[in-house]
Design a protein around this motif. Structure first.
Motif, short mmCIF file in Angstrom:
data_model
loop_
_atom_site.label_atom_id
_atom_site.label_comp_id
_atom_site.label_asym_id
_atom_site.label_seq_id
_atom_site.Cartn_x
_atom_site.Cartn_y
_atom_site.Cartn_z
N GLY A 176 0.81 -1.20 0.00
CA GLY A 176 0.00 0.00 0.00
C GLY A 176 0.85 1.25 0.00
N PRO A 177 0.22 2.41 0.04
CA PRO A 177 0.97 3.67 0.00
C PRO A 177 1.81 3.87 1.25
CG PRO A 177 -1.34 4.09 0.48
CD PRO A 177 -1.24 2.63 0.12
N VAL A 178 2.94 4.53 1.06
CA VAL A 178 3.79 4.86 2.19
C VAL A 178 3.26 6.13 2.85
CG1 VAL A 178 6.09 5.60 2.90
CG2 VAL A 178 5.82 3.75 1.22
N VAL A 179 3.11 6.06 4.15
CA VAL A 179 2.60 7.20 4.92
C VAL A 179 3.74 8.01 5.51
CG1 VAL A 179 1.10 7.86 6.83
CG2 VAL A 179 0.50 5.88 5.42
N TYR A 180 4.77 7.31 5.99
CA TYR A 180 5.94 7.98 6.55
C TYR A 180 7.21 7.33 5.98
CZ TYR A 180 2.73 9.63 10.20
OH TYR A 180 1.68 10.21 10.88
N TRP A 181 8.19 8.17 5.68
CA TRP A 181 9.51 7.72 5.23
C TRP A 181 10.56 8.09 6.26
CZ3 TRP A 181 10.35 4.74 1.07
CH2 TRP A 181 9.43 4.76 0.00
N GLY A 182 11.54 7.22 6.43
CA GLY A 182 12.73 7.60 7.16
C GLY A 182 13.70 8.31 6.23
N LYS A 183 14.84 8.73 6.78
CA LYS A 183 15.85 9.41 5.96
C LYS A 183 16.91 8.47 5.42
CE LYS A 183 15.32 13.93 8.16
NZ LYS A 183 14.61 14.49 6.99
N GLY A 184 17.03 7.30 6.01
CA GLY A 184 17.94 6.30 5.48
C GLY A 184 19.23 6.16 6.26
#
Length: 117
Positions: free
Chosen positions: A102-110
């Motif tokens: 499904g869609p990503v709601v939150y991303w980290g910075k990596g």
């Protein structure tokens, strides 16, 4: 926000465990995924785990070598990476998703993982 840690330099055949901790929202509402992007390549989804940890999936490129897990009490998701290869070198990013695929709601910075001798 999501904050990854645990990246670094490791020799081929070695292991690393990445962590991704959430702050400001409870992770147990979300499926959690790991993506990676190697230099000059497109971002690749490599693993996902369901809200209660009962279901996991992996890309063929990491199946049998990587293990995703989560600890909802610690608001953290992990990626155990074994038998690392040079082609695993990439920035690894965690993401909170409405559901796996499904869609990503939150991303980290990596966090950068470099596999090299």
């Amino acid at each position: 926000q999501l904050v990854e840690s645990g990246g670094g330099l490791v020799q081929p055949g070695g292991s690393l465990r990445l962590s991704c901790a959430a702050s400001g929202f409870p992770l147990d509402y979300y499926s959690l995924g790991w993506f990676r992007q190697a230099p000059g390549k497109e971002r690749e989804g490599i693993s996902c785990i369901s809200t209660n940890g009962g279901s996991t999936n992996y890309a063929d490129s990491v199946k049998g070598r990587f293990t995703i897990s989560r600890d909802n009490a610690k608001n953290t998701v992990y990626l155990q990476m074994n038998s690392l290869k040079s082609e695993d070198t990439a920035v690894y990013v965690c993401a909170a998703r409405a559901y796996c695929k499904g869609p990503v709601v939150y991303w980290g910075k990596g966090t950068l993982v470099t596999v090299s001798s």
